[in-house]
Design a protein around this motif. Structure first.
Motif, short mmCIF file in Angstrom:
data_model
loop_
_atom_site.label_atom_id
_atom_site.label_comp_id
_atom_site.label_asym_id
_atom_site.label_seq_id
_atom_site.Cartn_x
_atom_site.Cartn_y
_atom_site.Cartn_z
N ALA A 131 0.52 -14.12 2.50
CA ALA A 131 1.47 -13.32 2.25
C ALA A 131 3.04 -14.23 2.29
CB ALA A 131 2.03 -11.85 2.78
N ARG A 132 3.03 -14.86 3.26
CA ARG A 132 4.36 -15.42 3.43
C ARG A 132 4.61 -16.63 2.64
NH1 ARG A 132 3.61 -13.94 8.92
NH2 ARG A 132 2.44 -15.96 9.40
N TYR B 233 -2.81 -13.32 -0.64
CA TYR B 233 -2.15 -14.34 -1.72
C TYR B 233 -1.76 -13.60 -3.30
CZ TYR B 233 0.00 -18.41 -3.30
OH TYR B 233 1.39 -19.98 -4.51
N ASP C 228 10.17 -8.48 -9.41
CA ASP C 228 11.10 -9.17 -10.60
C ASP C 228 11.22 -8.35 -11.99
OD1 ASP C 228 12.64 -12.31 -10.93
OD2 ASP C 228 11.59 -12.18 -12.07
N SER D 147 3.22 -8.63 -6.58
CA SER D 147 3.91 -7.28 -6.20
C SER D 147 5.41 -7.48 -6.19
CB SER D 147 3.84 -7.20 -4.17
OG SER D 147 4.83 -6.30 -3.77
N MET D 148 5.27 -9.35 -5.76
CA MET D 148 6.82 -9.95 -6.57
C MET D 148 7.41 -10.22 -7.38
SD MET D 148 6.09 -13.45 -3.47
CE MET D 148 7.82 -13.98 -4.84
N GLN E 57 5.34 -15.96 -0.71
CA GLN E 57 7.35 -15.76 -1.48
C GLN E 57 7.65 -16.50 -1.27
OE1 GLN E 57 7.62 -13.02 2.35
NE2 GLN E 57 6.45 -12.07 2.17
N GLU E 58 7.25 -17.66 -0.52
CA GLU E 58 8.38 -19.53 -0.30
C GLU E 58 7.31 -20.19 -1.65
OE1 GLU E 58 6.12 -20.59 3.01
OE2 GLU E 58 7.31 -18.68 4.43
N GLU F 183 0.44 -10.46 -3.21
CA GLU F 183 1.72 -10.27 -2.58
C GLU F 183 2.51 -11.34 -3.98
OE1 GLU F 183 5.11 -10.08 -0.74
OE2 GLU F 183 3.28 -9.29 0.06
N ARG F 184 1.77 -12.25 -4.94
CA ARG F 184 2.49 -12.72 -5.83
C ARG F 184 2.44 -11.46 -7.08
NH1 ARG F 184 5.30 -16.17 -6.48
NH2 ARG F 184 5.36 -16.91 -8.09
#
Length: 402
Positions: A84-85, A145, A156, A151-152, A88-89, A148-149
């Motif tokens: 997940a981190r 992964y 956005d 969610s991002m 985000q990166e 998280e993507r």
């Protein structure tokens, strides 16, 4: 839980336990050497976060060998949190999976080196455990992964929607995560129907995805949009008028359909007014059947003015009423103006002899008293034709009906 696995005369888990710090460092160095994206990560991240999750996975694999089993879901949570981190990166998922596969291969080579014939059973068991671990961890990492993507992306999209909604309401405060540009190219667009859309809504969504990607390539900052398959509104940050035509051409190519667009350039405080004007201009473009392409107010000044409420509108529209019962005359007059008063081109478009064009024009002059040869009367004819479209009065037949 059975006896610990033994290969090359030693317990496999003990080998990993004794070497896990050194092996973790070697693996991280291997990631950098063999996976291009890892070379772009900061050195402190490699020596801290990446090293720690690598060491944690070595510890887990050692435990699996000792207990002769596959990982439990909760044991994979550190790997999921790390994935997940990385999401985000912006680390690509394929780079993460490559690191896990590289690590699994190195462990397998270390474990099976110098294996003895009598240890084949334990070596095969170790192989099954490594395969099971690799399958479980890559599945869990992919899911974490992707979650998280998504969610991002959702956050956005919400931020972009909030920003464009605020701008269209006359507010100029940036939303969370969105930095407003100094100016925007404000585009009102209509998108043609792609042939694949007859098979369902999925094709329409794919068309929009291609359009958004094409537009974003022309901007360094996030593009704001309110789009559906038929069209909508797009705000492109820091793009001037000179680049607008290329942008619209890129949209049309990506979508595979005709694109009509009207645009204005405005600062954030002027976006709401620019959006209204662009939509009005686009409405005029469609009303007067202009071809696909990019337009601004200066391109349709007369037509735009004729669509504004006016006492003179109905009077202009009636100037050509004497031709209502003679659609061939009205059509010939219309095409004659569209071809720049070229009788031969008019004849070609109508599929008639030039002498027929001359006859019809003389008849139109006789019935209306308006002669296109007279510059002043030519303007009146053009305005009258436009007014008839605006007021939905009977217009000319298609060219093929001549």
């Amino acid at each position: 839980m059975g006896e610990p696995l033994r290969v090359a005369g030693r317990a496999v888990h003990e080998l990993l336990d004794k070497q896990k710090v050194r092996l973790a460092r070697e693996l991280v160095s291997g990631f950098v050497a063999e996976i291009p994206f890892y070379r772009e990560l900061p050195a402190e991240e490699l020596s801290d976060d990446i090293f720690r999750i690598t060491e944690e996975n070595l510890r887990l694999v050692s435990r699996l060998f000792r207990e002769r089993r596959l990982p439990r879901p909760e044991e994979l949570e550190p790997s999921c949190a790390s994935a997940a981190r990385r999401a985000q990166e912006g680390v690509p998922l394929e780079a993460i999976l490559a690191a896990y596969h590289l690590g699994a291969g190195r462990i397998w080579n270390l474990v099976t080196t110098d294996a003895r014939p009598e240890e084949v059973s334990d070596a095969l068991a170790a192989g099954r455990i490594m395969l099971g671990y690799t399958e479980a961890v890559t599945t869990a990492v992919c899911a974490a992964y992707q979650q998280e993507r998504e969610s991002m992306v959702s956050q956005d999209q919400h931020a972009r929607h909030a920003a464009i909604t605020a701008l269209l309401s006359g507010e100029t405060q940036a939303g969370a995560g969105i930095r407003l540009a100094a100016r925007y190219l404000v585009l009102a667009v209509t998108l043609g129907v792609h042939p694949d859309e007859r098979f369902g809504a999925v094709a329409g969504r794919r068309k929009l995805h291609r359009v958004r990607d094409a537009v974003q390539k022309h901007a360094a900052e996030p593009v704001l949009s309110l789009l559906e398959p038929a069209g909508g509104l797009i705000l492109v940050p820091d793009l001037d008028w000179c680049a607008a035509a290329a942008l619209v051409a890129s949209m049309a190519e990506a979508a595979g359909v005709e694109v009509r667009a009207a645009a204005e350039v405005a600062a954030p405080e002027g976006v709401a007014a620019a959006a209204r004007l662009a939509q009005e201009v686009l409405d005029v473009v469609h009303l007067f059947h202009h071809p696909a392409g990019l337009y601004r107010l200066a391109d349709v000044l007369l037509e735009y003015q004729l669509t504004r409420p006016s006492e003179a509108m109905s009077g202009l529209a009636t100037l050509l009423d004497p031709l209502t019962d003679n659609p061939d005359l009205l059509q010939t007059l219309t095409v004659y103006l569209e071809t720049g008063l070229d009788r031969r081109r008019t004849a070609e478009r109508l599929h008639v002899h030039p002498n027929t064009v001359d006859y019809r024009l003389r008849r139109a002059v006789t019935l209306t008293g308006l002669d296109p040869v007279d510059p002043a009367q030519l303007q009146s004819i053009g305005a009258a034709l436009a007014a008839r479209r605006v007021t939905n009065r009977p217009g000319p037949l298609p060219d093929s009906a001549a």
